[in-house]
Scaffold this motif. Structure first.
Motif, short mmCIF file in Angstrom:
data_model
loop_
_atom_site.label_atom_id
_atom_site.label_comp_id
_atom_site.label_asym_id
_atom_site.label_seq_id
_atom_site.Cartn_x
_atom_site.Cartn_y
_atom_site.Cartn_z
N ASP A 184 -37.18 3.59 50.85
CA ASP A 184 -37.55 4.37 49.68
C ASP A 184 -36.33 4.63 48.80
O ASP A 184 -35.24 4.11 49.05
N VAL A 185 -36.53 5.44 47.74
CA VAL A 185 -35.49 5.62 46.72
C VAL A 185 -34.26 6.35 47.24
O VAL A 185 -33.22 6.32 46.60
N ARG A 186 -34.35 6.98 48.41
CA ARG A 186 -33.16 7.62 48.97
C ARG A 186 -32.08 6.59 49.26
O ARG A 186 -30.88 6.90 49.25
N HIS B 228 -26.45 4.81 48.12
CA HIS B 228 -25.52 3.80 47.62
C HIS B 228 -24.80 4.25 46.35
O HIS B 228 -23.61 3.97 46.18
N ILE B 229 -25.49 4.96 45.48
CA ILE B 229 -24.84 5.49 44.27
C ILE B 229 -23.76 6.49 44.67
O ILE B 229 -22.64 6.48 44.12
N ARG B 230 -24.07 7.36 45.63
CA ARG B 230 -23.08 8.35 46.07
C ARG B 230 -21.85 7.68 46.68
O ARG B 230 -20.71 8.04 46.35
N ARG B 231 -22.08 6.69 47.53
CA ARG B 231 -20.95 5.98 48.15
C ARG B 231 -20.15 5.22 47.09
O ARG B 231 -18.92 5.17 47.16
N ASP C 218 -23.75 -5.08 44.11
CA ASP C 218 -24.96 -5.48 43.38
C ASP C 218 -25.41 -4.39 42.41
O ASP C 218 -25.81 -4.67 41.27
N VAL C 219 -25.39 -3.14 42.88
CA VAL C 219 -25.80 -2.01 42.03
C VAL C 219 -24.85 -1.88 40.84
O VAL C 219 -25.28 -1.75 39.68
N LEU C 220 -23.54 -1.90 41.13
CA LEU C 220 -22.55 -1.74 40.06
C LEU C 220 -22.64 -2.89 39.06
O LEU C 220 -22.60 -2.66 37.84
N GLU C 221 -22.79 -4.10 39.55
CA GLU C 221 -22.86 -5.26 38.66
C GLU C 221 -24.07 -5.16 37.73
O GLU C 221 -23.98 -5.42 36.52
N LEU C 222 -25.22 -4.79 38.29
CA LEU C 222 -26.43 -4.66 37.48
C LEU C 222 -26.24 -3.62 36.38
O LEU C 222 -26.56 -3.87 35.21
N LEU C 223 -25.71 -2.46 36.74
CA LEU C 223 -25.52 -1.39 35.76
C LEU C 223 -24.47 -1.78 34.72
O LEU C 223 -24.66 -1.55 33.52
#
Length: 229
Positions: A192-194, A199-202, A162-167
């Motif tokens: 929270d934002v952590r 997820h970005i790190r993984r 989901d994160v990758l697709e959005l970006l």
């Protein structure tokens, strides 16, 4: 078709209560009471979501989650009896999509389950002209939620995708951690934002040759993250 849920907890009264409540909402529920049994069910059957307790006999919830991620992207919600932040972060590190701390309100559990299933349905195959995104060696197939780099498929969790697709669908647009949290996890998400940072790190560990010098997902310091188109 009824949504299929795997509920895993060694406390049978908790499982019974969750099962009864979910079945009242028309869901099909399978129950497991230890880590090995949960892993076996996950291998043999198809589920829309897994509710997975951290403290289990035979295999811990973290171990089960990690092993499931080797063959499936099914959404996983971890249940933890501890309020400690490290338990929550560990759950995300092992590939969980969300977590709920015990004791919990069954209405919250059902709301989280339904929200995740709705998002998965919304991201199901669509007949669109832009179902495939290609950037360098990376190919993102939005219709079947697959990512490959130089022909090698990358196994992402539901949230990582989901994160990758959005970006990737909005290249070069910088998203703050708060904005990503709202868009991907929902405005009512209690974390929270952590969560975003984990997820970005993984994600980088999986898609970047060198995660400290990313090719795809970049950081704009003090602002947020963006996909380099």
């Amino acid at each position: 078709m009824a949504n299929r849920v795997l509920v895993v907890d060694d406390e049978k009264l908790i499982v019974k209560g969750i099962r009864f409540s979910l079945e009242q909402d028309g869901m099909e529920v399978t129950c497991a009471y230890d880590g090995e049994e949960a892993l076996q069910y996950a291998k043999e059957q198809s589920f829309d979501i897994i509710l997975l307790d951290v403290m289990l006999p035979k295999l811990t919830g973290f171990e089960v989650c990690q092993q499931i991620r080797e063959f499936s992207n099914v959404p996983i919600i971890m249940l933890t009896a501890k309020g400690d932040d490290m338990d929550k972060i560990l759950g995300l590190e092992y590939g969980a999509d969300d977590y709920i701390t015990k004791p919990f309100n069954i209405l919250e559990v059902k709301a989280r389950i339904k929200a995740i299933i709705r998002r998965a349905a919304k991201n199901a195959p669509k007949k669109e002209k832009d179902t495939t995104i290609v950037s360098g060696d990376m190919t993102i197939e939005r219709d079947n939620r697959r990512v490959s780099i130089a022909g090698r498929e990358i196994n992402l969790t539901a949230k990582e995708f989901d994160v990758l697709e959005l970006l990737a669908t909005n290249p070069n647009q910088v998203y703050s951690r708060e904005k990503l949290l709202t868009l991907v996890w929902g405005a009512d998400y209690p974390g929270d934002v952590r969560t975003v940072d984990v997820h970005i790190r993984r994600l980088r560990e999986k898609i970047e040759t060198n995660s400290s010098e990313p090719k795809y997902v970049h950081t704009k310091w003090g602002v947020g993250y963006y996909f380099k188109g």
